[in-house]
Design a protein around this motif. Structure first.
Motif, short mmCIF file in Angstrom:
data_model
loop_
_atom_site.label_atom_id
_atom_site.label_comp_id
_atom_site.label_asym_id
_atom_site.label_seq_id
_atom_site.Cartn_x
_atom_site.Cartn_y
_atom_site.Cartn_z
N GLY A 191 30.10 -14.31 5.40
CA GLY A 191 29.55 -15.58 4.91
C GLY A 191 28.29 -15.37 4.09
O GLY A 191 27.51 -14.46 4.34
N SER A 193 25.30 -17.45 3.54
CA SER A 193 24.57 -18.65 3.93
C SER A 193 23.50 -18.24 4.90
O SER A 193 23.40 -17.09 5.30
N ALA A 199 32.78 -22.29 7.28
CA ALA A 199 32.62 -22.50 5.84
C ALA A 199 33.93 -23.04 5.27
O ALA A 199 35.00 -22.85 5.84
N TRP A 201 36.10 -22.93 1.78
CA TRP A 201 36.29 -22.37 0.44
C TRP A 201 37.35 -23.19 -0.27
O TRP A 201 38.43 -23.43 0.28
#
Length: 302
Positions: A191, A193, A199, A201
C-alpha cells in the motif's frame, strides 16, 4: 501616504491576515498600517476589512478590491521591471516547486540546464508532495500532476501520467502473474498510504471497475513502496513516472496495462503568464520543451 502605497499596505494586510504581520513585512508600525487602511477605506467610501481580536477578514467589496489591487500593482511592477531590463534578461532568484520524486527525476535536470544558460539567475527547488499556494510560498513556477482547479494561474500541459500496477519478476516467479484485476485478492499488496486500511484500486477507461485490496505492507513514502516492490515483497500501484526507470530496466513488470485508467495531466503552472519576468518565461519555455520531449512524462513523444 499616496494611493499606490495604500494599496500595497492593504494587499499585505489581506495576505498576512492581520495588521501586525503586515507591519513586520513592510517594516512599518502597526498604527501606521491601521491608518493607511483606514485612509484607503475613507477614500473609497467602502469597508474593506472586518477586524476581530485575532485576525482580519475581507468584506465582499474588499475581496473584489484585492483582486484589482494585485492586478494594478503587478502592472506597475511590470512597467518598472521593463524599464530596468528585468523583463528582457533573466535575473534574480527563481523558485520552482514540484512533487518530490517528479522534481528529482525530471525537474532538477531542467533547472540545471536553465542555470547553465542564465548565469545571472539563482534557483530554489521546493520539492513537496503537497500542493502549495504559489503566491503565499513565494514560488514562481509549479509542476502539477492531476486536474487543476479553476484559478487565475497560467497553465501549459506538457504530458500525462497513469496509475500503474506492477511487481518485480522475482515476485511473479514465486506467486504467479495475476491475469486480471480481480486476481489481486490472492496476492500480497504493497500500500502507498499512511493508513493501513482497505484500499480501492480503480480500472478501465472510465475508472468504474473498483477492486478492493488489503495491503499487507503499507509505506508512507513513494520510495519505500517502490523499494519494497523491487525487493519482491508484493504488487504495488504507483504513478508511471515513478516506476518508469525500473520498468525500462526490467526490474519491474507492468500489469493490467490494457485496463489502466485515463492519464492524469501534467502542467507547468505560473501565476503571471505573459506578464511574467524574463526569469520565469525563460524557465517555462525550457521546461515545456524538455518535458514534452520526454516519453516518460509525455508518452506521445515516444
Amino acid at each position: 501616504m499616496d494611493r499606490w502605497q495604500g494599496m500595497q499596505v492593504f494587499v499585505r494586510v489581506a495576505e498576512s491576515g492581520g495588521f501586525a504581520g503586515a507591519a513586520r513585512a513592510l517594516n512599518m508600525s502597526p498604527p501606521a498600517v491601521t491608518r493607511a487602511v483606514a485612509a484607503l477605506e475613507a477614500r473609497i467610501g467602502a469597508r474593506l476589512l472586518i477586524r476581530t481580536t485575532r485576525r482580519v477578514a475581507l468584506t465582499e467589496a474588499g475581496a473584489r478590491y484585492l483582486e484589482d489591487c494585485r492586478r494594478i500593482l503587478a502592472e506597475i511592477e511590470e512597467a518598472e521591471a521593463t524599464a530596468a531590463g528585468a523583463m528582457a534578461t533573466p535575473t534574480g532568484t527563481l523558485t520552482v516547486t514540484a512533487p518530490v520524486q517528479f522534481g528529482r527525476l525530471y525537474v532538477l535536470p531542467v533547472i540545471g540546464e536553465y542555470l547553465d544558460r542564465h548565469p545571472a539567475v539563482a534557483a530554489r527547488a521546493l520539492f513537496l508532495d503537497r500542493v502549495i499556494d504559489l503566491v503565499e510560498e513565494g514560488a514562481d513556477v509549479a509542476l502539477r500532476i492531476g486536474d487543476l482547479p479553476d484559478s487565475g494561474l497560467s497553465a501549459i500541459r506538457v504530458g500525462g501520467v497513469r496509475s500503474v500496477v506492477c511487481a518485480a519478476p522475482v515476485y511473479l516467479e514465486r506467486h504467479g502473474t495475476p491475469r486480471e484485476p480481480g486476481d489481486l485478492s490472492h496476492h500480497t499488496i504493497i500500500g502507498r498510504s499512511d493508513r493501513a486500511t482497505v484500499a480501492e484500486w480503480r480500472f478501465g477507461p472510465d475508472r468504474r471497475r473498483a477492486v478492493a485490496v488489503r495491503p499487507r505492507l503499507v509505506c508512507n513514502t513513494i520510495d519505500g513502496a517502490l523499494a519494497a516492490a523491487l525487493d519482491g515483497r508484493g504488487i504495488v500501484r504507483l504513478l508511471s513516472y515513478q516506476v518508469a526507470p525500473a520498468l525500462a530496466e526490467g526490474r519491474l513488470v507492468r500489469l493490467f496495462e490494457a485496463q489502466e485508467g485515463p492519464p492524469m495531466p501534467v502542467h507547468v503552472v505560473s501565476p503571471e503568464g505573459r506578464r511574467a519576468p524574463a526569469k520565469v518565461r525563460a524557465f517555462v519555455e525550457l521546461a515545456v520543451e524538455r518535458l514534452r520531449a520526454d516519453p516518460r512524462v509525455n508518452p506521445q513523444a515516444g
